[in-house]
Write an enzyme that holds these catalytic residues in place. Sequence first.
Site, PDB file in Angstrom:
ATOM      1  N   GLU A 153      62.236  34.187  64.712  1.00 54.46           N
ATOM      2  CA  GLU A 153      63.616  33.701  63.641  1.00 54.46           C
ATOM      3  C   GLU A 153      64.775  33.795  64.486  1.00 54.46           C
ATOM      4  O   GLU A 153      64.827  34.479  65.684  1.00 54.46           O
ATOM      5  CB  GLU A 153      63.514  35.027  62.557  1.00 54.46           C
ATOM      6  CG  GLU A 153      64.069  36.303  62.955  1.00 54.46           C
ATOM      7  CD  GLU A 153      64.906  36.990  61.892  1.00 54.46           C
ATOM      8  OE1 GLU A 153      65.930  36.695  61.788  1.00 54.46           O
ATOM      9  OE2 GLU A 153      64.324  38.066  61.621  1.00 54.46           O
TER      10      GLU A 153
ATOM     11  N   LYS B 255      63.818  48.577  57.388  1.00 54.43           N
ATOM     12  CA  LYS B 255      65.076  49.450  57.802  1.00 54.43           C
ATOM     13  C   LYS B 255      65.316  50.338  56.582  1.00 54.43           C
ATOM     14  O   LYS B 255      65.330  50.008  55.357  1.00 54.43           O
ATOM     15  CB  LYS B 255      66.165  48.432  57.992  1.00 54.43           C
ATOM     16  CG  LYS B 255      66.472  48.183  59.386  1.00 54.43           C
ATOM     17  CD  LYS B 255      67.783  47.611  59.676  1.00 54.43           C
ATOM     18  CE  LYS B 255      67.805  47.584  61.196  1.00 54.43           C
ATOM     19  NZ  LYS B 255      68.838  46.080  61.335  1.00 54.43           N
TER      20      LYS B 255
HETATM   21  N1  PSU Z   1      66.652  43.337  58.628  1.00 55.35           N
HETATM   22  C1  PSU Z   1      66.652  43.629  59.794  1.00 55.35           C
HETATM   23  N2  PSU Z   1      67.426  42.669  60.817  1.00 55.35           N
HETATM   24  C2  PSU Z   1      67.759  41.546  60.521  1.00 55.35           C
HETATM   25  C3  PSU Z   1      67.190  40.950  59.184  1.00 55.35           C
HETATM   26  C4  PSU Z   1      66.826  41.874  58.197  1.00 55.35           C
HETATM   27  O1  PSU Z   1      66.648  44.737  60.179  1.00 55.35           O
HETATM   28  O2  PSU Z   1      68.109  40.714  61.176  1.00 55.35           O
HETATM   29  C5  PSU Z   1      67.708  39.662  58.866  1.00 55.35           C
HETATM   30  C6  PSU Z   1      66.270  38.805  58.811  1.00 55.35           C
HETATM   31  O3  PSU Z   1      66.650  37.443  59.121  1.00 55.35           O
HETATM   32  C7  PSU Z   1      65.870  38.764  57.301  1.00 55.35           C
HETATM   33  C8  PSU Z   1      67.291  38.670  56.329  1.00 55.35           C
HETATM   34  O4  PSU Z   1      64.926  37.877  56.855  1.00 55.35           O
HETATM   35  O5  PSU Z   1      68.391  39.889  57.320  1.00 55.35           O
HETATM   36  C9  PSU Z   1      67.161  39.323  55.166  1.00 55.35           C
HETATM   37  O6  PSU Z   1      68.310  38.762  54.580  1.00 55.35           O
HETATM   38  P1  PSU Z   1      68.664  38.946  52.959  1.00 55.35           P
HETATM   39  O7  PSU Z   1      68.588  40.678  52.755  1.00 55.35           O
HETATM   40  O8  PSU Z   1      69.852  38.385  52.690  1.00 55.35           O
HETATM   41  O9  PSU Z   1      67.513  38.216  52.516  1.00 55.35           O
END
Ligand code: PSU
Length: 306
Positions: free
Chosen positions: A27, A161
């Site tokens: 990603e 996390k």
């Molecule tokens: N969690 C992490 N590091 C990240 C992300 C999530 O520990 O970089 C990033 C990933 O790309 C994940 C996105 O898919 O954030 C999720 O965002 P949202 O909660 O807006 O869907």
Amino acid sequence: MDTRSVLQFTPEVEQALASKKPVVALESTIVTHGMPFPENLKTALAVEEEVRAAGAIPATIAVMEGQIRIGLDRAALEALAQAEDVMKLSRADLAFALAGRRTGSTTVAATMMAAKLAGIEVFATGGIGGVHQGVEETLDISADLRELAQTSVITVCAGAKAILDIPRTLEVLETEGVPVVGYRTDELPAFWSRSSGISAPLRLDAVEDIAAFWRARKAIGQQGAILVANPVPGDSEIPADIMSGHIADAVRAAEAEGIRGKKVTPFLLGKILELTEGTSLAANIALIRNNARLAGEIAVALAATA
Ligand code: PSU
Ligand code: MN
């Protein structure tokens, strides 16, 4: 516009896929919204090296100039790592960025969509999105979870996390029928920490067993991901009790500033980086490298049995 015309492969990735060599999707939101420059670029390059060391070809995914790039060469990665005004793309806006020729980095959800289109079966990330703390008020649940339910890509992460509500994230994954496999652990890892106090629903200890599980899912025509949860290496972990105060502060700051929607996750990640004065960055880098290595090994095991 057909699928083929919106996918732009690097020659290396295209050849690898054509000859059924192992390939791992990576990603790019972690590059644009997860870490500061230049650590983001260094990490992205190190992550690609881990995939290669395992015997697979890395394909970092992003949207540029109206196409989904499947694999980024060094120049493209350097440009992305320093670009301003990069869209953070999830399921809702992947096609929007293509149509508008915007530069966009892909989240877990959008990277899975792109990997599936490209014919890549294994994907490595740091942490997935999930159910946020305070979901009762905000209904903030990442689109990553629905994507894991419907898009068939083995996804390697270091757990979720603790900025998220981990028990509720696991409940949604169960509801959606997403298998969560602890790799060589009985516990769901918690990103910076090896343990969360919560059991992993399934456990496997060998990449060959993950490959066999994947083949069995295909045999019964099942769509959706296997989510592999790979604990951060012990020498790089930050114990959960040290992180918990910072996480609570970051969540409070997001509430106080009225942060909503897709800004929430990058805001919390940025805040935690600031509050830990960068010590969390070393753990973050170690775990994403560790995940890339494991994903490479899984891709090699899958290719060996194809
Ligand atoms: N969690 C992490 N590091 C990240 C992300 C999530 O520990 O970089 C990033 C990933 O790309 C994940 C996105 O898919 O954030 C999720 O965002 P949202 O909660 O807006 O869907
Ligand atoms: Mn959200």
